[in-house]
Design a protein around this motif. Structure first.
Motif, PDB file in Angstrom:
ATOM      1  N   LYS A   1     -54.847  40.270  82.411  1.00  0.00           N
ATOM      2  CA  LYS A   1     -55.484  40.362  81.099  1.00  0.00           C
ATOM      3  C   LYS A   1     -54.530  40.997  80.097  1.00  0.00           C
ATOM      4  CE  LYS A   1     -60.206  40.852  82.857  1.00  0.00           C
ATOM      5  NZ  LYS A   1     -61.415  41.717  82.882  1.00  0.00           N
ATOM      6  N   GLY A   2     -54.695  40.618  78.835  1.00  0.00           N
ATOM      7  CA  GLY A   2     -53.977  41.252  77.749  1.00  0.00           C
ATOM      8  C   GLY A   2     -52.485  41.369  77.980  1.00  0.00           C
TER       9      GLY A   2
ATOM     10  N   THR B   1     -56.110  32.982  77.169  1.00  0.00           N
ATOM     11  CA  THR B   1     -56.670  33.888  76.170  1.00  0.00           C
ATOM     12  C   THR B   1     -55.665  34.939  75.690  1.00  0.00           C
ATOM     13  OG1 THR B   1     -58.942  33.551  76.925  1.00  0.00           O
ATOM     14  CG2 THR B   1     -58.481  35.579  75.719  1.00  0.00           C
ATOM     15  N   PRO B   2     -54.927  35.618  76.594  1.00  0.00           N
ATOM     16  CA  PRO B   2     -53.916  36.568  76.098  1.00  0.00           C
ATOM     17  C   PRO B   2     -52.884  35.920  75.187  1.00  0.00           C
ATOM     18  CG  PRO B   2     -54.307  36.913  78.438  1.00  0.00           C
ATOM     19  CD  PRO B   2     -55.038  35.665  78.065  1.00  0.00           C
ATOM     20  N   ILE B   3     -52.500  34.670  75.481  1.00  0.00           N
ATOM     21  CA  ILE B   3     -51.545  33.972  74.611  1.00  0.00           C
ATOM     22  C   ILE B   3     -52.175  33.718  73.241  1.00  0.00           C
ATOM     23  CG2 ILE B   3     -50.285  31.809  74.269  1.00  0.00           C
ATOM     24  CD1 ILE B   3     -49.965  31.689  77.344  1.00  0.00           C
ATOM     25  N   MET B   4     -53.422  33.209  73.236  1.00  0.00           N
ATOM     26  CA  MET B   4     -54.085  32.905  71.966  1.00  0.00           C
ATOM     27  C   MET B   4     -54.304  34.156  71.129  1.00  0.00           C
ATOM     28  SD  MET B   4     -54.450  29.677  71.585  1.00  0.00           S
ATOM     29  CE  MET B   4     -55.241  29.978  70.020  1.00  0.00           C
ATOM     30  N   ASN B   5     -54.605  35.279  71.784  1.00  0.00           N
ATOM     31  CA  ASN B   5     -54.884  36.513  71.047  1.00  0.00           C
ATOM     32  C   ASN B   5     -53.693  37.009  70.238  1.00  0.00           C
ATOM     33  OD1 ASN B   5     -57.555  36.774  71.777  1.00  0.00           O
ATOM     34  ND2 ASN B   5     -57.142  38.058  73.553  1.00  0.00           N
ATOM     35  N   GLN B   6     -52.501  36.568  70.599  1.00  0.00           N
ATOM     36  CA  GLN B   6     -51.320  36.945  69.814  1.00  0.00           C
ATOM     37  C   GLN B   6     -51.305  36.272  68.450  1.00  0.00           C
ATOM     38  OE1 GLN B   6     -47.504  37.378  72.482  1.00  0.00           O
ATOM     39  NE2 GLN B   6     -48.654  35.589  73.155  1.00  0.00           N
ATOM     40  N   TYR B   7     -52.001  35.141  68.347  1.00  0.00           N
ATOM     41  CA  TYR B   7     -51.927  34.322  67.130  1.00  0.00           C
ATOM     42  C   TYR B   7     -53.247  34.260  66.358  1.00  0.00           C
ATOM     43  CZ  TYR B   7     -47.605  32.756  69.302  1.00  0.00           C
ATOM     44  OH  TYR B   7     -46.356  32.724  69.879  1.00  0.00           O
ATOM     45  N   VAL B   8     -54.359  34.391  67.065  1.00  0.00           N
ATOM     46  CA  VAL B   8     -55.673  34.307  66.424  1.00  0.00           C
ATOM     47  C   VAL B   8     -56.473  35.535  66.810  1.00  0.00           C
ATOM     48  CG1 VAL B   8     -57.765  32.946  66.129  1.00  0.00           C
ATOM     49  CG2 VAL B   8     -55.595  31.785  66.583  1.00  0.00           C
ATOM     50  N   HIS B   9     -56.887  36.306  65.837  1.00  0.00           N
ATOM     51  CA  HIS B   9     -57.592  37.559  66.107  1.00  0.00           C
ATOM     52  C   HIS B   9     -59.102  37.381  65.957  1.00  0.00           C
ATOM     53  CE1 HIS B   9     -53.725  39.499  66.201  1.00  0.00           C
ATOM     54  NE2 HIS B   9     -53.455  39.095  64.962  1.00  0.00           N
ATOM     55  N   GLY B  10     -59.841  38.212  66.651  1.00  0.00           N
ATOM     56  CA  GLY B  10     -61.299  38.217  66.516  1.00  0.00           C
ATOM     57  C   GLY B  10     -62.026  37.229  67.389  1.00  0.00           C
ATOM     58  N   LEU B  11     -61.346  36.623  68.357  1.00  0.00           N
ATOM     59  CA  LEU B  11     -62.001  35.628  69.201  1.00  0.00           C
ATOM     60  C   LEU B  11     -63.096  36.239  70.070  1.00  0.00           C
ATOM     61  CD1 LEU B  11     -58.942  33.463  70.332  1.00  0.00           C
ATOM     62  CD2 LEU B  11     -60.569  33.015  68.488  1.00  0.00           C
TER      63      LEU B  11
END
Length: 593
Positions: A10-11, A127-137
């Motif tokens: 995670k993360g 999800t950890p990859i996406m969280n670098q680019y899109v916040h608030g998911l």
């Protein structure tokens, strides 16, 4: 040292694992191959070539590069009840249905329990990859439309199903971590419903009920997401009525769907129904996705390869405001890697191959890509010509070859890739195409040889009417949902210029479809993800005009061959301007699960 053994990264921990794997890609690859050899050294297949050796250099010297026809005799024996030890040291728990073959049967790919672990490992990186680019998911829900397909069994009782059906029915999906990023609008029971219409209805209904909480939209393939939009266009009145009344339409008879939707439709919601009706009743559906799901930040779906044809439609329905995200690269045979820059434009999507997913080698296809269509699947590939994962060169084209724990050894996937760069020591690839595939709408993949065989069979129906098929080409028409195959036929009438009866051409349509492979026929008859095949009859001289056009655009008159699939807009415009009549297949092709 072991890499990628833990599933639930995670993360920051997940991102660190990616860095660790890619920084030592050569070491990880060598370790993976040694593990495969150790696990499978006593199998009948490996003994045939390796004589009990576990040596990596011996593997590269002795194991041939193969296609499905080479491994099929072993798979058939296992499917009929012989032991998994023919090809793998672990029990085979299921056969995964890949693309069909020219013989009409699906390819069956062996799968072991640990394969589910590897797939889950890759899913957990997204999800950890996406969280670098899109916040608030984590502040809302994901409206991902997932579907299972009909299952079969091998003669000995092994499940035979698609890789996604396998995953959705596995404990890894059902017991996935219940964190905010796994909060889907669709109930699992709706996803697992084998009636695609009932599944679609319930999943869209759930997505509409939660429309103000939806942060992400998507499906596995772009074609499936567009089918959902088309379904919504037909059913939005019923869906809004359900929301208004708080009761599920009686057309939903599946017990799992009905029970799972009861809590979602717990009370009537007239105001939400009014919102949906106001939006869906507008004259134009341009931007409809942003209007129905105003908090959505992107659309996740495969839009590379043959799915690229759906990009204009997706951009129309989102008014270009929602990025199209491709997160991973996978197949029935093996899961390969992830997109580390998920917000890239579809034309620039590159996948980083993770070296712990399998052992990867590559057949060089040249630096400009002109050679890859000439690589014959049946031609033997010299074993010493293969290139290791870390030794590929930027800009060059390759065909992917894999070795897996489940019993595929130096197996040609058929995917043509181009190296775009490296992340640490792991190469990044752009997916170019499936080798020799000329037509594809959904998961169907029709190559030139199968198309030719089908048309050769169908054109015999013209002979009793003194008509001959002079020339043909094809086109995958994605302008409607579902998309469908279009064949352009130039027909010569030997003794008469009287047009053929419509029934004759319709019979030709169904004759072509009956000869196409298992997956195409399943998409047509069961999944309904491909529409009826169409034959467009063109005027005499049309294909001469096509040749003139191609030559004017740079083709050599000495080397010109009629393209069997049309990609050029100018060529399509020319062909369509010469169409004299159009005919569709009158029924579904025969399909037996």
């Amino acid at each position: 040292m072991e890499y990628g053994k833990k599933l639930e990264y995670k993360g920051e921990e997940a991102l660190k694992e990616i860095e660790k794997l890619t920084s030592k890609a050569d070491e990880v690859q060598n370790m993976i191959l040694k593990e495969i050899l150790t696990q499978n050294v006593e199998t009948e297949y490996m003994k045939r070539y390796m004589k009990g050796s576990k040596d990596v250099s011996e593997f590269k010297r002795c194991i041939p590069v193969i296609t499905y026809k080479n491994i099929y005799p072993y798979i058939r024996r296992i499917s009929n009840g012989e032991d998994s030890s023919l090809i793998t040291g672990r029990p085979i728990i299921e056969m995964l249905c890949s693309s069909g073959t020219s013989g009409g049967d699906p390819k069956l790919m062996p799968s072991i329990e640990e394969d589910l672990d590897r797939r889950t490992f890759l899913y957990n990186l997204i999800t950890p990859i996406m969280n670098q680019y899109v916040h608030g998911l984590d502040e809302g829900k994901a409206m991902f439309l997932y579907f299972v397909k009909v299952e079969m069994s091998t003669p000995c009782g092994l499940p035979a199903r698609t890789v996604l059906t396998s995953y959705y029915k596995s404990k890894h999906f059902k017991c996935r971590t219940r964190d905010p990023y796994n909060d889907f609008t669709s109930p699992d029971q709706a996803i697992l419903c084998i009636d695609s219409n009932q599944s679609m209805y319930c999943q869209l209904l759930a997505g509409l009920v939660h429309r103000h909480q939806v942060m992400r939209l998507g499906a596995v393939f772009a074609s499936a997401f567009l089918r959902a939009i088309s379904f919504l266009e037909r059913k939005w009145i019923q869906l809004s009525n359900d929301i208004r009344s708080g009761h599920l339409d009686l057309m939903i008879t599946d017990p799992g769907c009905r029970s799972s939707m009861m809590s979602i439709l717990s009370t009537p919601n007239p105001s939400l129904a009014d919102e949906i009706e106001e939006i869906c009743s507008r004259s134009s559906w341009k931007g409809i996705l942003c209007q129905l799901w105003p908090k959505a930040k992107y659309i996740e779906a495969v839009v590379t390869g043959s799915m690229a044809q759906y990009i204009p439609s997706l951009e129309y329905y989102s008014e270009g405001k929602l990025p199209l995200v491709c997160t991973m690269y996978a197949s029935s045979e093996c899961y390969f890697g992830v997109n580390l820059k998920p917000l890239s434009h579809p034309d620039d999507v590159a996948f980083t191959l993770l070296p712990n997913m399998g052992y990867f080698e590559f057949i060089p296809l040249g630096e400009n890509g002109t050679l890859f269509m000439d690589i014959d699947e049946e031609k033997e590939v010299p074993m010493d010509k293969l290139v290791d994962l870390v030794d590929v060169r930027v800009g060059c084209y390759y065909e992917l070859v894999i070795t897996t724990f489940a019993g595929l050894y130096r197996y040609r996937i058929g995917d043509v890739l181009q190296v775009t760069g490296f992340h640490n020591r792991a190469p990044q690839f752009r997916f170019i195409c499936r080798r020799n595939v000329v037509l594809s709408i959904d998961i169907d993949k029709t190559n030139e040889e199968d198309l030719h065989k089908s048309i050769t069979k169908a054109k015999k129906l013209l002979e009793p009417y003194n008509a001959l098929l002079l020339e043909y080409t094809s086109y995958a028409d994605a302008s409607t949902v579902p998309g469908h195959y279009v064949l352009y036929w130039e027909i010569q009438h030997v003794y008469s210029a009287i047009p053929l009866d419509a029934n004759v051409l319709e019979d030709c349509c169904i004759a072509v479809e009956e000869q196409l492979d298992y997956v195409y026929r399943r998409c047509r008859a069961y999944d309904k993800s491909v529409g009826p095949l169409e034959i467009r009859v063109v005027e005499p001289g049309t294909f001469e005009a096509l040749m003139d056009l191609c030559i004017s655009q740079g083709s050599s008159i000495n080397q010109y061959k009629t393209p069997r699939c049309i990609k050029s807009n100018a060529a399509l415009k020319l062909l369509n301007s010469h169409v004299t009549a159009s005919f569709f297949s009158p029924r579904d092709p025969i399909w037996i699960p």
